[in-house]
Structures are given as structure tokens and as C-alpha cells.
Write a protein that holds these residues in place. Structure first.
Motif, PDB file in Angstrom:
ATOM      1  N   ALA A 101       0.858  -1.186   0.000  1.00 40.78           N
ATOM      2  CA  ALA A 101       0.000   0.000   0.000  1.00 40.78           C
ATOM      3  C   ALA A 101       0.893   1.234   0.000  1.00 40.78           C
ATOM      4  O   ALA A 101       1.667   1.434   0.938  1.00 40.78           O
ATOM      5  CB  ALA A 101      -0.905   0.009   1.227  1.00 40.78           C
ATOM      6  N   ASP A 102       0.806   2.036  -1.064  1.00 38.72           N
ATOM      7  CA  ASP A 102       1.537   3.295  -1.122  1.00 38.72           C
ATOM      8  C   ASP A 102       0.562   4.407  -0.735  1.00 38.72           C
ATOM      9  O   ASP A 102      -0.305   4.799  -1.522  1.00 38.72           O
ATOM     10  CB  ASP A 102       2.113   3.546  -2.516  1.00 38.72           C
ATOM     11  CG  ASP A 102       3.113   4.701  -2.532  1.00 38.72           C
ATOM     12  OD1 ASP A 102       2.859   5.706  -1.843  1.00 38.72           O
ATOM     13  OD2 ASP A 102       4.140   4.599  -3.240  1.00 38.72           O
ATOM     14  N   ALA A 103       0.727   4.924   0.474  1.00 40.48           N
ATOM     15  CA  ALA A 103      -0.242   5.872   1.025  1.00 40.48           C
ATOM     16  C   ALA A 103      -0.273   7.187   0.272  1.00 40.48           C
ATOM     17  O   ALA A 103      -1.333   7.805   0.137  1.00 40.48           O
ATOM     18  CB  ALA A 103       0.063   6.119   2.502  1.00 40.48           C
ATOM     19  N   ALA A 104       0.869   7.641  -0.212  1.00 34.53           N
ATOM     20  CA  ALA A 104       0.921   8.925  -0.908  1.00 34.53           C
ATOM     21  C   ALA A 104       0.577   8.802  -2.378  1.00 34.53           C
ATOM     22  O   ALA A 104       0.013   9.728  -2.966  1.00 34.53           O
ATOM     23  CB  ALA A 104       2.300   9.564  -0.746  1.00 34.53           C
ATOM     24  N   ALA A 105       0.897   7.661  -2.993  1.00 35.38           N
ATOM     25  CA  ALA A 105       0.567   7.456  -4.399  1.00 35.38           C
ATOM     26  C   ALA A 105      -0.868   6.986  -4.583  1.00 35.38           C
ATOM     27  O   ALA A 105      -1.361   6.895  -5.707  1.00 35.38           O
ATOM     28  CB  ALA A 105       1.525   6.450  -5.029  1.00 35.38           C
ATOM     29  N   ASN A 106      -1.545   6.631  -3.464  1.00 36.66           N
ATOM     30  CA  ASN A 106      -2.947   6.196  -3.493  1.00 36.66           C
ATOM     31  C   ASN A 106      -3.145   4.936  -4.336  1.00 36.66           C
ATOM     32  O   ASN A 106      -4.116   4.825  -5.091  1.00 36.66           O
ATOM     33  CB  ASN A 106      -3.846   7.323  -4.015  1.00 36.66           C
ATOM     34  CG  ASN A 106      -3.937   8.469  -3.040  1.00 36.66           C
ATOM     35  OD1 ASN A 106      -4.371   8.303  -1.898  1.00 36.66           O
ATOM     36  ND2 ASN A 106      -3.513   9.650  -3.464  1.00 36.66           N
ATOM     37  N   THR A 107      -2.223   3.997  -4.182  1.00 38.32           N
ATOM     38  CA  THR A 107      -2.304   2.765  -4.960  1.00 38.32           C
ATOM     39  C   THR A 107      -2.052   1.544  -4.088  1.00 38.32           C
ATOM     40  O   THR A 107      -1.331   1.603  -3.089  1.00 38.32           O
ATOM     41  CB  THR A 107      -1.272   2.757  -6.101  1.00 38.32           C
ATOM     42  OG1 THR A 107       0.032   3.056  -5.571  1.00 38.32           O
ATOM     43  CG2 THR A 107      -1.623   3.763  -7.174  1.00 38.32           C
ATOM     44  N   LEU A 108      -2.670   0.444  -4.496  1.00 40.57           N
ATOM     45  CA  LEU A 108      -2.320  -0.876  -3.995  1.00 40.57           C
ATOM     46  C   LEU A 108      -1.532  -1.562  -5.101  1.00 40.57           C
ATOM     47  O   LEU A 108      -2.027  -1.712  -6.229  1.00 40.57           O
ATOM     48  CB  LEU A 108      -3.570  -1.680  -3.651  1.00 40.57           C
ATOM     49  CG  LEU A 108      -3.318  -3.128  -3.191  1.00 40.57           C
ATOM     50  CD1 LEU A 108      -2.604  -3.144  -1.840  1.00 40.57           C
ATOM     51  CD2 LEU A 108      -4.622  -3.910  -3.128  1.00 40.57           C
TER      52      LEU A 108
END
Length: 357
Positions: free
Chosen positions: A204-211
Motif C-alpha cells: 500500500a503506497d499511502a501517498a501514491a494512493n495505490t495498492l
């Protein structure tokens, strides 16, 4: 306020919100449940927890930045919320016999990248760990936009596999995220959650908003693109991942506003199956064998002016049980117990407690 600043700011300002290490009784019960049992203490900004072979727990410790670092010559820079100092104080602690009266906690990985305030608080570093299907231990490392010594540079923004020969980089999540930005997303990356499965490792990349999914051969792909709302900044902000019955449960911070966080249930191909909404500031997620969902909330209401909590959502009835806790950072379940990291933004007073599941 955008995603990386949202998450870092939430952690940083939470330091002043933790007024007491006490634990309040769960709501909705006529009798208080058995009190929490501390299974590890004196942890350094403890975050997410994983359950491994024989019930061993692994706890990600984001470290203390430059406080206690082997190299204090790196100049502190200016971060989103003030001075930020880099060091090699991140670590992973293993807890053996966490279900017993005499658990043993020991740091099994040291020397990891850590960025923190000058006093060591509000660190970011290794924020989550995971056990692979065959017992291997991996972690996800934060991304720092700064020049780093070679030892720390090779950890920066990476999936790391912890081996007897030191941490080995497996996949460069930060570089992938920055080269695959979602429309409207700022050029930011903050890998924060990780889950290893037989079919690959999810991040989970919290800043890129991606799983993201890292295949067993090291290839990275986007599984799910979460919302990017450029006008108000209420992005998806995925922070944590769990698995149950082959589906993925993704905890989402979403926003500082109470009630806007959630847990999204996905198929491995990214199709949304269900959403547990109405949560606040979700930092960790776990699922019991019976399907009960557990989520940690850094705050339960007004940001920086309310306690955190562990929220249990019954798979059978949907009823929610809320146990107030000081700044919880992660949760794991196993053997009839829930394990929660508390005081997760403290450089010295972090702990893991055991609660009845």
C-alpha cells in the motif's frame, strides 16, 4: 492537504495528542473485558504487526531518526511538519510466546532507515512487516527524497527481505510509484503497508494512493487505484493490508475528518467487494479466522484532540466494539487474542499489548 503530508502530519501531531498510556474499557458490554497485557515495551515508534510461524509476532519499529544513530553527521533537513533527521535506528522486534505469561521480545533486525523529529518522535521508516508463506520476513521502507549514505540509500522506498546477511532490496516501490502517478496525484510516494502471499507481495503506497503487487519475480503492477480528489485532498491513502478467504482488506486513512476512513475489501484483481466505512484515521487492519475485522484508529474523533481505538467489526452481526487506546499503529490477531501496537509515535514508550479477540 495531500496524502504524504496528511499521513506524516497525522503521525507528527499525534505526539501531542497522546495524553495517557491508559486503556479504556470496550463499549457495548455490561462488564469490562480483561485488562490488556503488555507483551513488549520500550519500543521505538512501533507500527504494524505480523503473525508468523508458531505464533511469533514481528513488529515494525520506525526508529528514532538520528537519536542513537551510528552516524550523526547527516544534516537535518526541513520536512513537511518541521525539522527531519535521518539515521539508521529503524528495527524489527520479534515477540516469542506472546500468548504466554512470559513473552520474550528481542530486536532481530537493526540498522534500518529512519526519519524523525530531532527528539526522535514521529518517525517514519520501516512501517510494516510481513511473513511469507514459508516463514521469510520482509518489510516495507519509507521513501526519503534526500541524499543518503549507500547503506541507507539501498533501503529507500524498497520492499526489503530480511536475511542473515542483512536487508536485501526486492522491489523499488518508490521509483515505480513516481513513474506511474495517478491523474491529479502529486509526485509523492510513501510505501506504508505490506502483505506477502503465495502469489506475490502487496504494498500500500499511502501517498501514491495505490495498492501494488510485486510478483514472485520482482515485477510491480497496480492492482487498485484509489481516489485522488485534487480539489479537497480527501484521497484514498491506503495504509495497511490483510487477507481472508483469498480477499484483500485494505485500511484507508482517507482524511483527518472523523468518519471518513474505511476498510475496503478487494479481490486479488482489484475488484471492490465491500466497504466498511464510518471509521477514523485507520492505520492498521487485521481479519480473524471467523471473518471479524479489526482496525486501529489513530484518532476516534476530532484529530489531535481525541483518543485512538481498536475497532472490532463482527462478521456475523456487523456490530462494532470500540476499545480506546493511545495512538495505536497496527493490529494482528491470532490464537484468540488481538495484538495492538500503542504509543506508536513515541521514541521510547511504544508497546505491544494483548487483548481478548
Amino acid at each position: 492537504m495531500r496524502t504524504r503530508r496528511l499521513l506524516i502530519g497525522l503521525v507528527a501531531l499525534a505526539v501531542v495528542a497522546v495524553a495517557s498510556p491508559g486503556v479504556a474499557g470496550a463499549t457495548g458490554s455490561p462488564h469490562p473485558p480483561p485488562g490488556p497485557v503488555t507483551v513488549a515495551s520500550n519500543l521505538h515508534n512501533p507500527r504494524q504487526i505480523a503473525v508468523g510461524p508458531f505464533g511469533t509476532l514481528a513488529v515494525a519499529e520506525a526508529g528514532t531518526g538520528q537519536v542513537g544513530a551510528s552516524d550523526t553527521s547527516i544534516p537535518c533537513g526541513e520536512g513537511p511538519e518541521g525539522p527531519a533527521c535521518v539515521g539508521d535506528t529503524g528495527s524489527v522486534t520479534a515477540i516469542f510466546g506472546a500468548w504466554t505469561h512470559r513473552p520474550v521480545a528481542t530486536r532481530v533486525v537493526k540498522g534500518l532507515l529512519s526519519v524523525a523529529a530531532p527528539d526522535g518522535s514521529a518517525a517514519t521508516g520501516v512501517d510494516a512487516v510481513t511473513f511469507g508463506p514459508w516463514g521469510s520476513l520482509s518489510g516495507i521502507m519509507t521513501a526519503v527524497p534526500a541524499d543518503l549514505p549507500p547503506k541507507l540509500a539501498r533501503q529507500n522506498g524498497q520492499v526489503l527481505r530480511f536475511t542473515p546477511w542483512g536487508p536485501q532490496p526486492v522491489a523499488d516501490i518508490a521509483s515505480f510509484s513516481l513513474s506511474h502517478l495517478l491523474p491529479g496525484n502529486l509526485p509523492e510516494t510513501d510505501p506504508y503497508g505490506i502483505l506477502a502471499t503465495r502469489h506475490g507481495t502487496y504494498v500500500a503506497d499511502a501517498a501514491a494512493n495505490t495498492l501494488l503487487r510485486v510478483s514472485n519475480h520482482g515485477n510491480i503492477s497496480i492492482v487498485k487505484a484509489f481516489e485522488v480528489r485534487a480539489n479537497d485532498g480527501y484521497d484514498g491513502v491506503p495504509t495497511s493490508i490483510a487477507e481472508h478467504d483469498g480477499n484483500l482488506y485494505v485500511g484507508q486513512l482517507s482524511s483527518l475528518e472523523p468518519g471518513l476512513a474505511k476498510v475496503t475489501v478487494l479481490r486479488p484483481d482489484g475488484k471492490v467487494l465491500k466497504v466498511y466505512d464510518g471509521l477514523s484515521s485507520v492505520t492498521g487492519v487485521a481479519v480473524a479466522k471467523n471473518g471479524d475485522v479489526y482496525a486501529t484508529e489513530l484518532f476516534t474523533g476530532e484529530p489531535f484532540n481525541s483518543p485512538g481505538a481498536l475497532v472490532k467489526i463482527s462478521a456475523r452481526t456487523g456490530a462494532r466494539t470500540v476499545t480506546e487506546l493511545p495512538a495505536p499503529g497496527g493490529v494482528a490477531v491470532g490464537g484468540g487474542s488481538a495484538y495492538v501496537s500503542i504509543n506508536s509515535v513515541s521514541p521510547t514508550d511504544g508497546a505491544v499489548i494483548r487483548l481478548p479477540a
